[in-house]
Every structure is written in structure tokens, then in C-alpha cells.
Design an enzyme around this catalytic site. Sequence first.
Site, PDB file in Angstrom:
ATOM      1  N   ASP A 163      -5.241  -1.693  -4.811  1.00 53.50           N
ATOM      2  CA  ASP A 163      -4.272  -0.677  -4.372  1.00 53.50           C
ATOM      3  C   ASP A 163      -4.838   0.724  -4.574  1.00 53.50           C
ATOM      4  OD1 ASP A 163      -1.901   0.202  -3.233  1.00 53.50           O
ATOM      5  OD2 ASP A 163      -0.772   0.156  -5.118  1.00 53.50           O
ATOM      6  N   GLY A 165       9.941   3.236 -10.890  1.00 55.24           N
ATOM      7  CA  GLY A 165       9.660   2.610  -9.609  1.00 55.24           C
ATOM      8  C   GLY A 165      10.576   1.429  -9.401  1.00 55.24           C
ATOM      9  N   GLY A 166      10.140   0.498  -8.546  1.00 57.12           N
ATOM     10  CA  GLY A 166      10.980  -0.649  -8.250  1.00 57.12           C
ATOM     11  C   GLY A 166      11.099  -1.624  -9.394  1.00 57.12           C
ATOM     12  N   LYS A 178       5.420   2.486 -20.998  1.00 51.74           N
ATOM     13  CA  LYS A 178       5.848   1.813 -19.772  1.00 51.74           C
ATOM     14  C   LYS A 178       6.596   0.546 -20.138  1.00 51.74           C
ATOM     15  CE  LYS A 178       4.500   0.234 -15.181  1.00 51.74           C
ATOM     16  NZ  LYS A 178       3.437   0.187 -14.152  1.00 51.74           N
TER      17      LYS A 178
END
Length: 344
Positions: free
Chosen positions: A155, A32-33, A52
Site C-alpha cells: 500500500d 480510520g475504519g 494505536k
Amino acid sequence: MMLSLSSTDIQLPSPRPHGLAKYRDLTEMARGGNGVLYAAYDQIVGRTVVLKMLLPEHRLDRGFRRRLLREARVTAQLEHPGTVPVHEIGEDEEYGIYYAMKRISGENFFSVLRQLGKGDEKVAAAFPLHRRIEIVRDTCQTLVFAHAAGVIHRDVKPENIWVGNFGEVTLLDWGSAKVWGAPTLDDGRYAVTSTPHNESSHAPPSESASMSKVKHEEHTYELPTLTPANLLIGTPTYMSPEQIANRDIDERSDVFSVGVCLYEAMAVAEPFRGKDRNETFENICMRQPTPPSERSPNQHIPKEADRIVFKAIAKQTASRYQTMRELIADLDELLLIVRQEETE
């Protein structure tokens, strides 16, 4: 003399590796970002895990490091069947902070809904209306546990709901979570900056006020994902009015996001999606979507579902379900109705 692990089992490496060295066959799964996920094999335990870590350009950034560590610790402390177990948190000289977690099988709920939106009959048979409501209900159950621990997800969206191959439902990505009583680790990165609309323009109207209707976009699953608002936490189409206005939030903000997921799960259509982010925010704060039973009559959604959805996505927090348990109670009643109608 103490025996080594490798002398007990010759399949174990000797000397025993530590940190990232004990993982081999790293294969990138997604990025991802900010971070990247790798599938890897733990040579000591003998299992495949997911690692991760931060992208190379962020590995020395104190803010990104603190947030990844916070995400890992929050996830690790939420020990529940609906969360991913964290096996280890560590730091490597080359790769920086990382954490290892269980590798789960299945697919995210957004992928399921997108296939339904495209008319996939096989997926429709595997995920009838009652099953889709069950997935949302199971997500609520995980959030009951999180809220009791003082954690607000912030989220909740179908893309963060993982549906396992054996029916298990897992809520992912606690990196945006708010932890009651814990100091903020955002370092100002997520503070609201100026946008085309000021806070007063996003103040939700009274529930009794006559609200305009959302002008729904067609084929929303074919539209590009809306980018998060500049320095706001959350995904635009699932954010609560208080998130958009950058007001204090509590568990009722998650209730709103779950309500959006419930609408989408039943109608296979997004309730607030506008032509762009600003219109989406205006829809969330000022407009009412078409009831799911009317939006998608082919899904045979009971009218009772409309009432539940609109209570969950009420603009004012006081008009919503005050706890996830209250929402679960109504979802259980709804499931009885849906199952009965599906068998008739």
C-alpha cells in the site's frame, strides 16, 4: 531491599503503573475504519508517544485483533531509519490490544502534493522537483530493507509517506504488508469477491501491444478519495495490475506503486485516476498515461524521467525494474540531471 524507581526519582509515579495505565493525557489524533490513534505521555520514560488501538466495535473481533497484532509486530521487526520504532505491544482489559510507537513530526507527502496542486508558492519553494524525487528515492531505500526481510508493503502511496521537519522520510502503515513464509492472517476478509469486471478483463496486455491512452481527470486533488475495492488490499489508484487481478505478488508490485508515486511527485497529477474505481482499474491494467514531462510541462521534468516512470509502471512484471535497487540507481542518475538543470 530493592529500591523502587519512584524512590530514585520523585517525579515518577508510585506504585509504578503498567500497561495503558502508564500513559496519561490521551488525545485522539485520527481514526480510520478499524483503528484509532492517540497521542499520549509515557510517565515512566518521559516522552510523548502514539498509541494505536482498535475502535470499540472491533476490540473483541478475533480477525481485527490478529491483524492489529500482526501490524504491530511487522512494524517492530523492521528496524530502519525509514520506519516508525515500536516501543511496546500490550493488551488492556478495557481497550484491548494496543501498541505504542514513536510520535513523528512533519506532514504526509500527499498533503505536500495537494498544496502544490493548489499553487502554494511557499510549498513549491520548499519542495522543488529534486526534493520530491529524493523523497521517493528515500522511500525506495526503506523498501529495499523491507524486501530483504521478506516483507512486501502492498500500500505504498504518498499518504503513507511522512516527510519530517528535519528532512527525514518515513514509510508508514505496514498493516497491509505481505510477509513471505508467514501464514495469512486475513481470515478471508480480503479475498476477491465478484466485481463488474472479471479477472481476464484486467489481464495486462503485452508491453509491445498498442495501448490506448488514459483520459486524465483534471484537478484530481479536488476529487474524493476512491474507496478500496471490496475486500481487496491496497488503494485503487496505486495498486499494481497483479494486485487488481488477485494474483501472487512480489517486490515488483511495490515497484509499480512507487512508480505511480514518482509520476505523481514529479507531475503533481495522478497517472491512472479515472472517474470511478472501475475506470481506474481499467486504466492501470489496459491504458498508458501521458508521459509526466508532457502532462506537466511547467514542472520542467526531464525526458529521462519518462523512461524511468514507464519502466516502473510496466503492466508486465518482467518488464519492470526487478528490484528496488535497480530503480534507485536510475533515480540517482535522474537526480544528477535535475539538480544540474535547476542550477542553470
